[in-house]
Write a protein that holds these residues in place. Structure first.
Motif, PDB file in Angstrom:
ATOM      1  N   THR A 226      -8.216  -6.595  -5.388  1.00  0.00           N
ATOM      2  CA  THR A 226      -6.798  -6.915  -5.252  1.00  0.00           C
ATOM      3  C   THR A 226      -6.226  -7.217  -6.625  1.00  0.00           C
ATOM      4  O   THR A 226      -6.789  -8.034  -7.371  1.00  0.00           O
ATOM      5  N   SER A 228      -2.600  -8.236  -8.765  1.00  0.00           N
ATOM      6  CA  SER A 228      -1.270  -8.809  -8.535  1.00  0.00           C
ATOM      7  C   SER A 228      -0.614  -9.178  -9.856  1.00  0.00           C
ATOM      8  O   SER A 228      -1.290  -9.391 -10.869  1.00  0.00           O
ATOM      9  N   GLU A 289       1.758  -6.904  -5.332  1.00  0.00           N
ATOM     10  CA  GLU A 289       0.325  -6.896  -5.050  1.00  0.00           C
ATOM     11  C   GLU A 289      -0.120  -5.481  -4.706  1.00  0.00           C
ATOM     12  O   GLU A 289       0.608  -4.731  -4.044  1.00  0.00           O
ATOM     13  N   GLN A 291      -3.777  -3.325  -3.411  1.00  0.00           N
ATOM     14  CA  GLN A 291      -5.157  -3.393  -2.943  1.00  0.00           C
ATOM     15  C   GLN A 291      -5.834  -2.063  -3.221  1.00  0.00           C
ATOM     16  O   GLN A 291      -5.373  -1.014  -2.773  1.00  0.00           O
TER      17      GLN A 291
END
Length: 469
Positions: A226, A228, A289, A291
């Motif tokens: 992840t 961000s 964000e 992923q």
């Protein structure tokens, strides 16, 4: 015994208790306080009984018993709804799914989970994680809300921009209709065009058309990493450009795009006291964000994308997460609204949807309109802007919750929503709190069709009557 219970109703409830068990039917003074309300600001109201079945057969039996004596029924899950959808009225029976919990199956080949409707969302997420999958629906009440309730309101949450609303995560349902008929279609196939897609009738209907008892959920591959960033942009035009750049540059990796206006930012950093990873400056704050599947590939790709944005002058400032702790600290800024009752006192929360291009125009009109209509009224604005969902927190300082001028707030907030072609509910449902304003978002023809469907499935109007419509 409660004086609201007629002799016929009492006899039906006692017979149901004999059949389902003493712990399954609580009558009168035995009704728990928790079943008297949801998280809406409306006053609590005790139902005459709470029925707690273990399965669809028990739900069916309860609905047949209530129908025979004309008792209205309100379905209840985790009771975390904000619009009164799970709140009983006087003389009603609450049908709680709190004992209908548990994961029945995880089918790795189909990437599905079959789960009972009363299961808490967090338990669903945990079960998926333990099976090396990912269940994408997520919201702040995850530890308390039930997955059946999430579907009944078509919950959204933080990652709609990538995974869609709750309805996109459902393949099959088991539902009990108002007359007690059990309709079971625990489909696991992504492609199934055999007739009407009946499950969509019940998802988002807030328990007015049937009671969801079991669900087949879509699971997704667990993210491998992840990434961000907390970005500052000078104005809303730059927010829209950043969203376009994220869609192009990150593609399917983009999982969240959260926007915080200056009024919200000031409250969370100065009054809640959450530390900011960027220096204070004028502008709008955006949490992006993504992923990915491989940290070695997707991490550098995300950083290169951020560097291009800085080189192009789109960002006034930015901080990129270097660890899980950094990502959590970024989300702490967005999730700090949970602390608002402590720092702001009593307030009213709103959930609206608008075309993305009109979000800032709405803020610039709504904030002064509220202050002009209601002396001393303050507001802050934030939300899942990437999917067209804005949240507002509105309050008059020092005024108790029950005296906050909600009616006047509603008129201003929903009136502007109507002007800009938005919706009065993006992800929280209608319940009773927004029922008056449904016509601001739906045409008379649409509402008439909703009433036709309600009459067809619940002709006696005993299943959560008066909610939504």
């Amino acid at each position: 015994m409660d004086s609201q219970i007629t002799s016929a109703a009492l006899a039906a409830l006692q017979e149901l208790r004999n059949s389902l068990g003493a712990s399954a039917v609580l009558i009168g003074a035995d009704v728990p306080e928790r079943n008297c309300n949801d998280w809406s600001t409306q006053p609590p109201q005790a139902p005459i009984a709470v029925v707690r079945p273990l399965d669809a057969a028990g739900v069916s039996q309860a609905l047949r018993a209530c129908r025979a004596v004309g008792l209205p029924v309100v379905p209840q899950g985790g009771l975390t709804g904000l619009c009164g959808g799970a709140r009983p009225e006087a003389g009603w029976v609450a049908l709680s799914l709190e004992r209908m919990v548990g994961v029945e199956e995880i089918d790795a080949a189909s990437a599905t989970m079959t789960v009972r409707a009363g299961t808490p969302l967090e338990a669903v997420q945990r079960a998926a994680d333990e099976a090396d999958f990912y269940f994408a629906l997520d919201l702040g009440a995850r530890g308390s809300c039930a997955i059946g309730g999430n579907l009944s309101t078509n919950a959204g949450g933080n990652r709609v921009i990538r995974y869609g609303m709750a309805r996109e995560m459902v393949l099959g349902l088991e539902v009990v209709l108002a007359d007690g008929t059990v309709v079971t279609n625990l489909n696991k196939m992504l492609k199934n065009n055999a007739g009407y897609d009946l499950k969509q009738l019940f998802i988002g209907s807030e328990g007015t058309l049937g009671i969801i008892t079991r669900i087949v959920l879509r699971l997704f591959p667990k993210p491998g990493c992840t990434m961000s960033a907390l970005c500052v942009v000078p104005d809303y035009a730059a927010v829209v450009r950043l969203l376009g750049a994220a869609r192009r540059g990150l593609g399917p990796l983009l999982s969240a795009f959260e926007v915080m206006w200056p009024d919200y930012w000031q409250v969370v950093t100065e009054r809640v006291g959450v530390r900011s990873p960027v220096e204070p400056r004028e502008g709008i704050y955006v949490l992006v964000e993504a992923q990915g599947t491989d940290e070695a590939l997707d991490g550098p790709r995300f950083e290169a994308w951020m560097e291009r944005l800085m080189d192009d002058g789109l960002l006034a400032d930015a901080a990129v997460a270097r660890s899980v702790a950094d990502t959590q600290s970024f989300w702490a800024l967005r999730d700090a609204c949970a602390e608002f009752f402590q720092v702001l006192g009593p307030h009213i929360s709103y959930d609206i949807g608008l075309p993305v291009k009109d979000m800032d125009a709405y803020v610039q009109r709504c904030k002064p309109a509220l202050a002009a209509r209601i002396p001393g009224c303050l507001s802050v604005h934030y939300g899942h802007i990437g999917d067209g969902n804005m949240h507002l927190v509105v309050w008059v300082p020092g005024v108790p919750l029950e005296q906050q001028p909600k009616a006047e707030m509603d008129e201003v907030i929903y009136g502007l929503v109507r002007e800009l072609g938005g919706t009065v509910s993006a992800e929280h449902g209608i319940g009773t709190a927004k029922k008056r304003w449904l016509g601001h978002a739906r045409s008379p023809a649409e509402i008439a069709l909703m009433r036709t469907i309600k009459a067809a499935l619940d002709p006696q109007s005993l299943l959560n009557p008066g909610k939504v419509l």
